[in-house]
Design a protein around this motif. Structure first.
Motif, short mmCIF file in Angstrom:
data_model
loop_
_atom_site.label_atom_id
_atom_site.label_comp_id
_atom_site.label_asym_id
_atom_site.label_seq_id
_atom_site.Cartn_x
_atom_site.Cartn_y
_atom_site.Cartn_z
N GLN A 24 16.33 62.62 63.16
CA GLN A 24 17.56 62.38 62.39
C GLN A 24 17.82 60.89 62.23
O GLN A 24 18.21 60.43 61.15
CB GLN A 24 18.76 63.00 63.09
CG GLN A 24 18.93 64.46 62.93
CD GLN A 24 20.20 64.94 63.63
OE1 GLN A 24 20.90 64.18 64.29
NE2 GLN A 24 20.48 66.22 63.47
N SER A 25 17.62 60.14 63.30
CA SER A 25 17.89 58.70 63.25
C SER A 25 16.99 58.01 62.23
O SER A 25 17.45 57.16 61.47
CB SER A 25 17.71 58.08 64.64
OG SER A 25 18.67 58.60 65.53
N VAL A 26 15.72 58.39 62.21
CA VAL A 26 14.80 57.80 61.23
C VAL A 26 15.23 58.22 59.82
O VAL A 26 15.31 57.40 58.91
CB VAL A 26 13.34 58.20 61.53
CG1 VAL A 26 12.41 57.71 60.42
CG2 VAL A 26 12.90 57.65 62.89
N GLU A 27 15.53 59.50 59.64
CA GLU A 27 15.98 59.99 58.33
C GLU A 27 17.25 59.29 57.87
O GLU A 27 17.43 59.05 56.67
CB GLU A 27 16.22 61.50 58.38
CG GLU A 27 14.96 62.31 58.52
CD GLU A 27 15.22 63.79 58.80
OE1 GLU A 27 14.23 64.54 58.81
OE2 GLU A 27 16.38 64.19 59.02
N ASP A 28 18.11 58.93 58.81
CA ASP A 28 19.37 58.26 58.48
C ASP A 28 19.21 56.75 58.30
O ASP A 28 20.18 56.04 58.09
CB ASP A 28 20.42 58.54 59.56
CG ASP A 28 20.89 60.00 59.56
OD1 ASP A 28 20.61 60.72 58.58
OD2 ASP A 28 21.52 60.41 60.54
N ALA A 30 17.68 54.48 60.57
CA ALA A 30 17.64 53.63 61.77
C ALA A 30 16.32 52.86 61.84
O ALA A 30 15.25 53.39 61.54
CB ALA A 30 17.81 54.49 63.03
N LEU A 31 16.43 51.62 62.24
CA LEU A 31 15.26 50.75 62.36
C LEU A 31 14.79 50.78 63.81
O LEU A 31 15.11 49.89 64.61
CB LEU A 31 15.63 49.34 61.92
CG LEU A 31 15.95 49.28 60.42
CD1 LEU A 31 16.75 48.05 60.10
CD2 LEU A 31 14.69 49.36 59.61
N LYS A 92 15.77 51.45 71.68
CA LYS A 92 16.11 52.69 70.98
C LYS A 92 17.40 53.38 71.44
O LYS A 92 17.39 54.49 71.98
CB LYS A 92 14.93 53.67 71.04
CG LYS A 92 13.73 53.17 70.25
CD LYS A 92 12.60 54.13 70.26
CE LYS A 92 11.41 53.67 69.43
NZ LYS A 92 11.02 52.27 69.53
N LEU A 93 18.50 52.71 71.19
CA LEU A 93 19.81 53.34 71.38
C LEU A 93 20.00 54.34 70.25
O LEU A 93 20.02 53.96 69.07
CB LEU A 93 20.92 52.27 71.36
CG LEU A 93 22.35 52.79 71.39
CD1 LEU A 93 22.63 53.51 72.70
CD2 LEU A 93 23.32 51.62 71.20
N LEU A 126 17.25 42.46 73.65
CA LEU A 126 17.09 43.53 72.67
C LEU A 126 17.03 42.92 71.29
O LEU A 126 17.38 41.76 71.10
CB LEU A 126 18.21 44.57 72.77
CG LEU A 126 19.66 44.14 72.52
CD1 LEU A 126 19.97 44.03 71.02
CD2 LEU A 126 20.59 45.17 73.15
N ASP A 127 16.57 43.72 70.33
CA ASP A 127 16.66 43.31 68.94
C ASP A 127 17.22 44.47 68.13
O ASP A 127 17.12 45.63 68.53
CB ASP A 127 15.32 42.84 68.39
CG ASP A 127 14.30 43.95 68.24
OD1 ASP A 127 14.27 44.57 67.17
OD2 ASP A 127 13.54 44.19 69.20
N THR A 128 17.85 44.11 67.02
CA THR A 128 18.46 45.11 66.15
C THR A 128 18.48 44.58 64.73
O THR A 128 18.23 43.40 64.49
CB THR A 128 19.90 45.45 66.63
OG1 THR A 128 20.35 46.61 65.94
CG2 THR A 128 20.86 44.30 66.40
N VAL A 129 18.77 45.46 63.79
CA VAL A 129 18.82 45.07 62.39
C VAL A 129 20.12 44.32 62.11
O VAL A 129 21.18 44.64 62.65
CB VAL A 129 18.68 46.29 61.47
CG1 VAL A 129 19.86 47.24 61.61
CG2 VAL A 129 18.51 45.86 60.02
#
Length: 172
Positions: A24-28, A30-31, A92-93, A126-129
């Motif tokens: 779901q996260s990938v479909e939504d 999420a990076l 991966k939160l 951590l890293d995030t978009v």
């Protein structure tokens, strides 16, 4: 809601819920390292890798469950390098789409900090978009931006995105 560190056996009991949440996260959008198309077999392969890492003591799998249903998770990678016994990385939160905006991500990040401190890890990375909900959460939790990298990765649709690196020092 219960927040707990899952060992491999407990995590395996919830592998379908974890796979669904990742998919779901990938479909939504999420990076989190994956691109579309992404399906359950790919998600299950990912979780097998995580379970191996948990079994080997490389990482913690912290999960949130409500009435026995896993609705969120985050990973804490315990840097094994001899020159980094003080450091850990957050990966991966994820929060199930039906349970977002209910404080689960916040509770998981607070648990990450507690677990890191219990293991004498005083520096978290951590890293995030750039511009996402996670960036706002990390800033609210007093994480400090270290820098950004343009075109560091692509989103699930293949579009280049900027990643922002954060760090946080913990008092042991």
């Amino acid at each position: 809601m219960r927040i707990a560190v899952f060992d491999e056996n407990e995590a395996r009991l919830h592998v379908r819920a974890l796979a669904e949440m990742l998919t779901q996260s990938v479909e939504d959008g999420a990076l989190i390292g994956f691109v579309l198309p992404f399906d359950e077999p790919q998600a299950l392969t990912h979780w097998e890798d995580v379970f191996r890492s948990v079994r080997e003591g490389e990482r913690l799998l912290i999960c949130a469950d409500i009435d026995g249903r896993v609705v969120g998770t985050v990973q804490l990678y315990l840097s094994p390098e001899p020159n980094a016994p003080h450091r850990a990385e957050v990966y991966k939160l994820l929060v199930h789409r039906d349970f977002q905006r209910q404080g689960i991500g916040l509770a998981l990040m607070q648990a990450v900090e507690r677990e890191a401190m219990a293991r004498k890890r005083s520096l978290l990375l951590l890293d995030t978009v750039e511009g996402g909900a996670s960036e706002r959460l990390y800033r609210r939790l007093n994480w400090h931006e270290v820098g950004s990298v343009p075109h560091h990765f692509v989103d699930p649709h293949g579009q280049p995105k900027v990643s922002i690196y954060f760090m946080k020092h913990l008092s042991l």
